[in-house]
Write an enzyme that holds these catalytic residues in place. Sequence first.
Site, PDB file in Angstrom:
ATOM      1  N   ASP A  60      -8.450  -4.012  -0.519  1.00 35.52           N
ATOM      2  CA  ASP A  60      -8.330  -3.889   0.931  1.00 35.52           C
ATOM      3  C   ASP A  60      -8.839  -2.530   1.417  1.00 35.52           C
ATOM      4  O   ASP A  60      -9.150  -1.644   0.607  1.00 35.52           O
ATOM      5  CB  ASP A  60      -6.865  -4.096   1.366  1.00 35.52           C
ATOM      6  CG  ASP A  60      -5.858  -3.395   0.450  1.00 35.52           C
ATOM      7  OD1 ASP A  60      -6.268  -2.471  -0.279  1.00 35.52           O
ATOM      8  OD2 ASP A  60      -4.689  -3.778   0.448  1.00 35.52           O
ATOM      9  N   ASN A 128       8.126  -4.788   1.178  1.00 38.33           N
ATOM     10  CA  ASN A 128       8.440  -6.065   1.835  1.00 38.33           C
ATOM     11  C   ASN A 128       7.847  -7.270   1.101  1.00 38.33           C
ATOM     12  O   ASN A 128       7.836  -8.377   1.625  1.00 38.33           O
ATOM     13  CB  ASN A 128       7.952  -6.050   3.286  1.00 38.33           C
ATOM     14  CG  ASN A 128       6.438  -5.935   3.401  1.00 38.33           C
ATOM     15  OD1 ASN A 128       5.755  -5.741   2.391  1.00 38.33           O
ATOM     16  ND2 ASN A 128       5.917  -6.039   4.603  1.00 38.33           N
ATOM     17  N   HIS A 130       4.627  -7.587   0.117  1.00 36.02           N
ATOM     18  CA  HIS A 130       3.209  -7.892   0.352  1.00 36.02           C
ATOM     19  C   HIS A 130       2.375  -7.603  -0.892  1.00 36.02           C
ATOM     20  O   HIS A 130       2.731  -6.768  -1.721  1.00 36.02           O
ATOM     21  CB  HIS A 130       2.663  -7.167   1.596  1.00 36.02           C
ATOM     22  CG  HIS A 130       2.420  -5.701   1.479  1.00 36.02           C
ATOM     23  ND1 HIS A 130       2.735  -4.804   2.486  1.00 36.02           N
ATOM     24  CD2 HIS A 130       1.875  -4.941   0.494  1.00 36.02           C
ATOM     25  CE1 HIS A 130       2.381  -3.591   2.115  1.00 36.02           C
ATOM     26  NE2 HIS A 130       1.866  -3.639   0.918  1.00 36.02           N
ATOM     27  N   GLU A 135       0.739  -9.722   4.355  1.00 37.49           N
ATOM     28  CA  GLU A 135       2.090  -9.452   4.806  1.00 37.49           C
ATOM     29  C   GLU A 135       2.934 -10.733   4.776  1.00 37.49           C
ATOM     30  O   GLU A 135       2.375 -11.839   4.641  1.00 37.49           O
ATOM     31  CB  GLU A 135       2.031  -8.885   6.233  1.00 37.49           C
ATOM     32  CG  GLU A 135       1.302  -7.548   6.335  1.00 37.49           C
ATOM     33  CD  GLU A 135       2.139  -6.351   5.869  1.00 37.49           C
ATOM     34  OE1 GLU A 135       3.067  -6.537   5.045  1.00 37.49           O
ATOM     35  OE2 GLU A 135       1.851  -5.236   6.332  1.00 37.49           O
TER      36      GLU A 135
HETATM   37  C1  GLP Z   1      -0.400  -0.720  -0.162  1.00 39.15           C
HETATM   38  C2  GLP Z   1      -1.587  -1.609  -0.639  1.00 39.15           C
HETATM   39  C3  GLP Z   1      -1.173  -2.487  -1.768  1.00 39.15           C
HETATM   40  C4  GLP Z   1      -0.157  -1.757  -2.619  1.00 39.15           C
HETATM   41  C5  GLP Z   1       1.125  -1.606  -1.838  1.00 39.15           C
HETATM   42  C6  GLP Z   1       2.154  -0.723  -2.493  1.00 39.15           C
HETATM   43  O1  GLP Z   1      -0.370  -0.382   1.127  1.00 39.15           O
HETATM   44  N1  GLP Z   1      -2.270  -2.354   0.343  1.00 39.15           N
HETATM   45  O2  GLP Z   1      -2.300  -2.908  -2.499  1.00 39.15           O
HETATM   46  O3  GLP Z   1       0.106  -2.444  -3.794  1.00 39.15           O
HETATM   47  O4  GLP Z   1       0.869  -1.232  -0.518  1.00 39.15           O
HETATM   48  O5  GLP Z   1       1.783   0.608  -2.439  1.00 39.15           O
HETATM   49  P1  GLP Z   1       2.483   1.747  -3.293  1.00 39.15           P
HETATM   50  O6  GLP Z   1       2.089   1.549  -4.693  1.00 39.15           O
HETATM   51  O7  GLP Z   1       1.942   3.017  -2.714  1.00 39.15           O
HETATM   52  O8  GLP Z   1       3.951   1.605  -3.092  1.00 39.15           O
END
Ligand code: GLP
Length: 229
Positions: A60, A128, A130, A135
């Site tokens: 993304d 959450n 995702h 989402e």
């Molecule tokens: C982000 C990304 C995800 C990631 C998730 C958790 O915003 N879009 O690909 O796995 O949220 O992020 P983190 O590892 O910083 O908790």
Amino acid sequence: MKLEILDTAQEACSAAADYISENFPKHGVLGVATGDTQVPLYQELAKRPPLSVKKAFALDEYVGLSQDDPRSFYSYLVKLVQEPLGFAAGTIRVPLGIAVDLEKEATAFESEILKEPVDLQILGVGTNGHIAFNEPGSDPSSKTRVVKLSQETRIANRADFGDFAPEAAISQGIATILRAKKLVLIATGEAKAHALSMLLAGVENPEYPVTYLASHPGLAVFADKAAAS
Ligand code: GLP
């Protein structure tokens, strides 16, 4: 599903790095994630024999951030993946968050990934539930598209963006992610415990997109004790 629970986040990432080293094919296509969770994973991978990566795809990118914005996922991937892991410049395809026509960019990305299927996709999970930026409520048949970010995600992103966290992103869809041959999910820290427990319950729940991974035959999960608590 393969599940490994290690004492610490560092150990979980080290075990995941071993698994990736052993399972990533020669001249393979890698799917890369861009969370804080994966920072120690990429450090661990850099200590192992180089992966033979012909192409990599990001999950993304934030809408509105240019590639040279240090907060973009593109910048993260160049600094924490491409350079330390020795990928040639241009190996990692990241959706362009400032494309004039964002939907067209998302469609182009989806057709590129269809042509070069991902051998192994690295994943994290949001608090959450995702995955990438799919989402809660995302359709399991979703493809790469422009998505609106939830309030919870925007709050989680405050550390990087203050009060002006992006409202949208281009994200691979759930169906796009599930096409990868192998999935490696890393969940560390207590904040991920609820989302992980939903996945481990093994029941698909639209409010927790991570639960759609449970049916994938090539899923491997690496967690620390805090996330597995
Ligand atoms: C982000 C990304 C995800 C990631 C998730 C958790 O915003 N879009 O690909 O796995 O949220 O992020 P983190 O590892 O910083 O908790």
